[in-house]
Design a protein around this motif. Structure first.
Motif, short mmCIF file in Angstrom:
data_model
loop_
_atom_site.label_atom_id
_atom_site.label_comp_id
_atom_site.label_asym_id
_atom_site.label_seq_id
_atom_site.Cartn_x
_atom_site.Cartn_y
_atom_site.Cartn_z
N THR A 140 13.69 -36.77 22.16
CA THR A 140 14.29 -36.13 20.92
C THR A 140 13.17 -35.63 20.57
OG1 THR A 140 15.99 -38.16 20.36
CG2 THR A 140 14.47 -37.22 19.14
N GLN B 234 12.05 -31.89 21.86
CA GLN B 234 13.66 -31.25 21.01
C GLN B 234 12.68 -30.51 19.82
OE1 GLN B 234 16.57 -29.87 22.45
NE2 GLN B 234 16.09 -30.78 23.92
N THR C 79 10.39 -27.78 19.86
CA THR C 79 10.68 -26.82 20.88
C THR C 79 11.53 -26.23 19.60
OG1 THR C 79 12.14 -27.50 21.66
CG2 THR C 79 9.66 -26.66 23.05
N ARG C 80 12.82 -27.12 18.93
CA ARG C 80 13.54 -26.08 18.30
C ARG C 80 13.12 -26.12 16.19
NH1 ARG C 80 18.83 -29.03 20.31
NH2 ARG C 80 20.11 -28.35 18.81
N GLY D 108 19.63 -36.64 22.02
CA GLY D 108 18.26 -36.24 21.38
C GLY D 108 18.53 -34.60 20.97
N ASP D 109 19.78 -34.21 21.46
CA ASP D 109 20.80 -33.15 21.01
C ASP D 109 20.43 -32.59 19.21
OD1 ASP D 109 21.12 -30.25 22.22
OD2 ASP D 109 23.60 -30.34 22.42
N ARG D 110 20.99 -33.91 18.93
CA ARG D 110 20.91 -33.54 17.14
C ARG D 110 20.11 -35.00 16.41
NH1 ARG D 110 26.35 -32.90 19.03
NH2 ARG D 110 26.54 -35.12 18.37
N ARG E 203 19.41 -27.58 27.77
CA ARG E 203 18.04 -27.80 26.73
C ARG E 203 17.53 -29.16 26.66
NH1 ARG E 203 21.28 -25.24 21.12
NH2 ARG E 203 21.61 -27.51 22.15
N LEU E 204 18.45 -29.78 27.75
CA LEU E 204 17.51 -31.34 27.38
C LEU E 204 16.51 -31.47 28.88
CD1 LEU E 204 20.20 -33.50 26.29
CD2 LEU E 204 18.20 -32.77 25.08
N TRP F 284 17.00 -35.11 17.11
CA TRP F 284 15.74 -33.80 17.22
C TRP F 284 15.57 -33.95 15.52
CZ3 TRP F 284 14.75 -29.14 14.93
CH2 TRP F 284 16.55 -28.37 15.29
#
Length: 387
Positions: A241, A244, A247-248, A208-210, A311-312, A212
């Motif tokens: 995902t 993220q 929020t991002r 999910g960190d990328r 962050r996850l 998203w």
């Protein structure tokens, strides 16, 4: 005891400790790679014991999945075959006799093993709604998606469905009916490394960190085609995902609500649960987290960039969330523990609605109790619309 003997013992102990450390490190690498490398094949954990075409029945070995009530997909012969299973007709300690609803492809008469899946629909063509194929322009290139317009046109309220790890878009088709009934246009998307969308350069899941960023592209597609309000629904890793993306991405301001089905809201808790389930030593579980978090870990895992596991963690970040959230999770999930979902609900009772299941397993809640699952989503969407 002489010095020479004591020295030999010390050397032996040191050698044993060193060997144990090397073994733990090697196992950590294997497990970490298993988590982030897309699997080439899925484990078939059910034995086919009998098949009666005329009677429309199939007899399977008994396990936690084959004993679940409801309707399921059944993939067999290395996923070269697919059937749909109905209710349980009889069972004992070792076997389960189920209704066979149909075989979509493959030859069950020669199949020996398979696996039950929460997938039930293979394409939007299985649903009574018109749809069309579209492409979403992601940072890695065009990713195929299905667009199911709201009745009367695409409208301004859109739902974007995001599947989980090691599966594809059809997983999320079970959610279309309640969204369609509530007047939403549905966009069912693919994302990097899922077998439909383009691959990332490292061909690794980022949990999910990328991923998203591909969902942000889908959000932009929706906005470009008339969406003014977005609901994001994430299944399993798709839950991590969409959180993220919320929020991002600057487009998070367009999101009016989030639906999470069997979600990962804290990857550290999930990975620790999976490690404990497999009886991995604590040192190995810690080693897996370290490999995923550190830049040097990429030498062993193949990750292009380390993952920000903190962050996850949306239990820790609960106060950053500001839109209504519906969580559907089963306490016997077996893959993603419901503890983090429950903790998020406790931390944010002002925005989180938690719909608990007891024995529906991972992402099989719709299959187990369709009325309860669809009813929970419909009621939540109704409240969201009135709000």
């Amino acid at each position: 005891m002489g010095r020479r003997v004591l020295g030999g013992i010390a050397i032996g102990v040191a050698a044993a400790a060193g060997a144990a450390a090397v073994a733990a490190a090697a196992l950590s690498v294997v497990v970490a790679r298993t988590v982030i490398i897309p699997p080439s094949r899925r484990h078939e954990d059910v034995t086919i014991l009998g098949f009666d075409r005329e009677a429309g029945t199939i007899r399977l070995s008994s396990n936690a999945d084959s004993r679940l009530r409801g309707e399921y997909s059944f993939w067999f012969s290395g996923d070269t075959g697919h059937a749909r299973l109905g209710e349980i007709l009889a069972q004992d300690d070792r076997t389960v006799l189920r209704r066979l609803l149909g075989v979509d492809f493959g030859d069950l008469s020669v199949a020996r093993r398979g696996r039950l899946s929460g997938w039930f629909h293979l394409s939007p063509g299985d649903l009574p709604f018109p749809y069309r194929d579209v492409n979403v322009e992601t940072p890695l290139g065009p990713a195929p998606a299905w667009l199911i317009p709201a009745q009367g046109g695409t409208g301004t309220r859109w739902a974007i469905n995001v599947h989980g790890r090691a599966v594809r878009r059809p997983e999320t088709l079970r959610a279309i009916a309640p969204f369609h009934a509530a007047g939403y246009t549905s966009l069912i998307v693919s994302y990097r490394n899922d077998g439909d969308a383009p691959r990332s350069h490292d061909y690794r899941y980022a949990l999910g960190d990328r991923e998203w960023q591909d969902i942000e592209a889908a959000m932009q597609y929706a906005v470009d085609h008339g969406a003014r309000e977005l609901v994001l629904m994430g299944w399993s890793m798709g839950g991590a995902t969409v959180l993220q993306a919320l929020t991002r991405s600057p487009l998070g301001r367009k999101v009016t609500g989030i639906v999470l089905e069997s979600p990962v809201v804290d990857w550290i808790a999930t990975l620790d649960f999976q490690g404990a389930l497999r009886r991995l030593p604590a040192v190995v579980r810690c080693g897996v987290l370290t490999l995923l978090r550190q830049s040097w870990g990429g030498f062993f895992t193949g990750l292009a960039e380390p993952l920000d596991l903190d962050r996850l963690d949306f239990v820790r970040r609960a106060r950053e969330l500001d839109v209504p959230i519906l969580i559907l999770h089963s306490d016997d999930d077996g893959f993603v523990p419901s503890t983090a979902s429950r903790a998020l609900a406790v931390a944010r009772p002002d925005i989180v609605t938690y719909e608990a299941f007891d024995v529906a397993r991972h992402t099989k809640l719709w299959n187990y109790d369709r009325d309860k699952w669809e009813g929970a989503i419909s009621a939540w969407l109704d409240r969201l619309g009135r709000a």
